[in-house]
Structure formats: C-alpha cells, structure tokens
Motif scaffolding. Structure first.
Motif, PDB file in Angstrom:
ATOM      1  N   ILE A 192      48.756  40.733  26.966  1.00  0.00           N
ATOM      2  CA  ILE A 192      47.355  40.719  27.433  1.00  0.00           C
ATOM      3  C   ILE A 192      47.306  40.951  28.929  1.00  0.00           C
ATOM      4  O   ILE A 192      46.513  41.763  29.438  1.00  0.00           O
ATOM      5  N   VAL A 193      48.163  40.239  29.667  1.00  0.00           N
ATOM      6  CA  VAL A 193      48.199  40.377  31.128  1.00  0.00           C
ATOM      7  C   VAL A 193      48.569  41.801  31.525  1.00  0.00           C
ATOM      8  O   VAL A 193      47.900  42.436  32.354  1.00  0.00           O
ATOM      9  N   ASP A 194      49.628  42.329  30.950  1.00  0.00           N
ATOM     10  CA  ASP A 194      50.108  43.660  31.330  1.00  0.00           C
ATOM     11  C   ASP A 194      49.061  44.724  31.033  1.00  0.00           C
ATOM     12  O   ASP A 194      48.846  45.640  31.852  1.00  0.00           O
ATOM     13  N   ARG A 195      48.396  44.630  29.889  1.00  0.00           N
ATOM     14  CA  ARG A 195      47.382  45.633  29.544  1.00  0.00           C
ATOM     15  C   ARG A 195      46.198  45.565  30.507  1.00  0.00           C
ATOM     16  O   ARG A 195      45.687  46.595  30.945  1.00  0.00           O
ATOM     17  N   ALA A 196      45.765  44.359  30.841  1.00  0.00           N
ATOM     18  CA  ALA A 196      44.624  44.218  31.749  1.00  0.00           C
ATOM     19  C   ALA A 196      44.956  44.709  33.143  1.00  0.00           C
ATOM     20  O   ALA A 196      44.141  45.381  33.797  1.00  0.00           O
ATOM     21  N   MET A 197      46.150  44.412  33.617  1.00  0.00           N
ATOM     22  CA  MET A 197      46.502  44.777  34.995  1.00  0.00           C
ATOM     23  C   MET A 197      46.841  46.254  35.154  1.00  0.00           C
ATOM     24  O   MET A 197      46.993  46.736  36.287  1.00  0.00           O
TER      25      MET A 197
END
Length: 386
Positions: A12-17
């Motif tokens: 989730i973090v990697d996709r958002a960033m």
C-alpha cells in the motif's frame, strides 16, 4: 478474521508513494507502524493512529496538535476497513489542507487492496478446507466429524455434496530422481491446472508426489467407457512440459467407507500396475482386480504354498515353455482350440503339454481347485516378477 500484515501494508505504501510526493505510513490495530516510506519509523507507536482507532474516524493533525503528541507530524490519518471493521490506519504526512483530497484517494485504493487480499484469503481457506475434506473422505487424515452428518453441512458451505457417488483417482508425479523443489513446483502446477480446468472436482495433495482426485461417477450404461475417457482426458490435460504422470483409478464401492476403499484400491492398483505394466502410465482397478486382490498374498507361508506347484514345474521346465503354455491356457478360458491357436501349436501338442504339467505338479487339471491353485500361483508370480 482478516489481519493486516506488514507485506500488504508495505505494498500500500509503495503504490501510494509512486504517485504522491509525501511520506505514507500504515499502522496496525495496535497503532504500531508496520510499513512506511521512512523505514526507520517501522515498529514505532503512532499517536495519530491511536486517535483514529479510538474514534473510528479520520483524524487531521496540524502543527499545534503535533506539538502536543509524542513523535507526531502534521498529516491526515484515516481508518482502513475490511470485513466491516477497522483493521488498520493509513497516514499521509503534510499540511492537512494540501493532502486532504489525496488522503481520501489513498484510503480508497488501500481498501480496494484489502478487499482483494480478503478474497484471496477466503479462496485459500476454502481450498484448504476442501483438501481437508478430501483427506478425511479417503481416510488419510483423522476424521474431525462424522462423515454422514457434519460433513454434509461443511460440504454445503464449500458447495460440495459429500454423499455424491465418487471414485478415487491417484495421480503420481513420476521421476524418482527429481529434486524435492522441482516436484513441489510440479505439484503446484497440477493444482493450478485442476482448479482452472476442473473446478468441480475434489482433490488434495496426499504427499509430495501424490494427489487424490475424487471423480463423480457417471450414470449407468456406458459408465466404464465414459470414466476411462474422462481419466484419459484429464491425464492428457494435466501432463505436458516434460511432466510425466502415472495415474491409477480405484474401484467404486458403496457405503460410508466407500471412498476410503476406493482410495486404497487406487494405491494398490498403482503398485500392481507398475510391476505388471511398467510402460503404461494409466492403470484401472477394474482391469487388474484379481491381481490387486491377490497382492496381499505374495508374502509369507501362504505365498510359499501357493507357489509350490509351480516351483516343482520349474525344475523340469528350463526354458519356461510349460509355464507359458499354462498361462496361455488360462488366458483363453482353458479352451483348447483358442489356446493352441494362440501358442501356434497343434491341439495334440497342447494336450501333451497339459498332461506333462499335471504330471510334474501333481495336480489334476480337470479339478477346479487344482486349476485355481495354479492360476493364483501364476498371478502371484507375475506380480512379484513384474
């Protein structure tokens, strides 16, 4: 119950960033950071997440509030819901007014990923339950329920009718020298193919090299032909890419323990078929019934006694001619004309050989009991010698 793990949280973090120019954190149900664009923060308590978990709603943290909280930064923290409850928190760092719209989009995207993960967990759980049901039906795993009552309810939950007449098919991954990781990869491939091409079938991994498949019995009439075609087609679809499969179809047995016996007969059929038909990759209990049933008599003193008449014959049958004659005679229903034709000898020659067999074995080929002794001895010898 769904639990948000660190791997999914980091996704989730990697996709958002990849899109946002700000740090993103994901916290679990305890308010601990389990994924972050700033890896040093992982494992720390997030006070903003604790507020979200306590209130069940989004919490915005401005500069003034951040100063009053421990190790807090300005930003927006939103609850992540799955299966109707809050399972975690996603937080974006930055001035709330500047990131408010982005924060809601990140939450929506994150919850979509959670829904997909929930679905995959349900599918994986149901697959495990289906395998457990199969293992219990064939008697490999200890029964945790009465097969004739609670199994029906469990079957309905999985969309399976345990009472439907079925027969057990054993699929063995051939290749004794293959490494364990290669065999495991082949097994996973078989499972994927079964799920994709035969979703209605029940199956389970019994060991690293063995899969049990429960095939519904076709209606009466041409059932044997249809079942053979079904098994041959299944073997053809599952094989390929250098994967060699050896299959054995067990017998059809009625009653509460019918599938257990079907599985046992499939395993015995594979053992006998491998010895008697080493080049074949498909064996049927219906075609090897007698050899399978006699397989348990190939050891011990009973086997010695059953083989004794043929041992007496062997001492005077150096080239095996008389043994081959006896086998052909039985194979052709003890009919003289058909046996002589198969052996390419005159009927008088066959009669002489049969009299010689009777003389050397001390048995009377006109007596059914004596013929049965010789026949069983031949069957046991064929099984033992492959």
């Amino acid at each position: 119950m769904f639990l948000l793990d660190a791997s999914l949280a980091q996704s989730i973090v990697d996709r958002a960033m990849q899109i946002l120019q700000t740090n993103v954190n994901v916290m679990d149900e305890r308010g601990l950071i389990i994924a972050s664009g700033e890896r040093a923060r992982i494992g720390a308590r997030h006070d903003g997440a604790l507020l979200v978990l306590a209130q069940g709603r989004a919490v915005e943290i401005d500069e003034a509030l951040a100063d009053r909280l421990q190790d807090a930064r300005p930003g927006i923290n939103l609850p992540l819901r799955a299966e109707g409850r809050v399972v975690g928190v996603v937080g974006l760092s930055g001035a709330p007014a500047q990131i408010r719209q982005h924060a809601e989009l990140v939450r929506m995207a994150a919850e979509t990923m959670l829904e997909q993960a929930c679905l995959m967990q349900v599918l994986a759980r149901d697959e495990r339950l289906r395998e457990e049901l199969v293992l219990q039906l064939i008697g490999v795993a200890p029964a945790t329920f009465a097969l004739d009552d609670a199994a029906a309810g469990w079957g309905r939950r999985l969309g399976v009718d345990p009472a439907l007449p079925r027969v057990a098919l054993l699929i063995e991954i051939d290749g004794a020298t293959a490494a364990a990781d290669a065999v495991l990869a082949a097994q996973q491939r078989l499972k994927r193919l079964l799920s994709a091409s035969e979703p209605e079938l029940l199956w389970a991994a019994v060991s690293l090299r063995e899969l049990a498949v429960l095939l519904p019995l076709p209606a009466a009439g041409d059932a044997p032909e249809r079942m053979r075609a079904r098994v041959e087609g299944l073997q053809a679809r599952l094989g390929g890419d250098g994967l060699r499969l050896r299959c054995a179809l067990g017998g059809s047995f009625a009653g509460r323990e019918g599938l257990m016996r079907s599985w046992q007969s499939a395993r015995a059929t594979l053992r006998v078929g491998r010895r008697r038909q080493p080049a074949a990759t498909l064996h049927f209990y219906a075609e090897l019934t007698l050899a399978v049933l006699l397989a348990g008599l190939d050891e011990g003193w009973q086997a010695d006694e059953l083989q004794r008449p043929l041992q007496r014959l062997a001492t005077h049958d150096r080239d095996g001619q008389l043994r081959r004659t006896l086998a052909a005679w039985f194979a052709h229903g003890m009919k003289t004309a058909a046996s002589a034709e198969a052996l390419h000898v005159h009927r008088n020659t066959l009669d002489y050989r049969l009299r010689r067999i009777a003389e050397l074995t001390g048995l009377d080929l006109a007596r059914l009991d004596d013929c049965l002794l010789l026949f069983i001895g031949l069957e046991l010898g064929a099984a033992g010698n492959g």
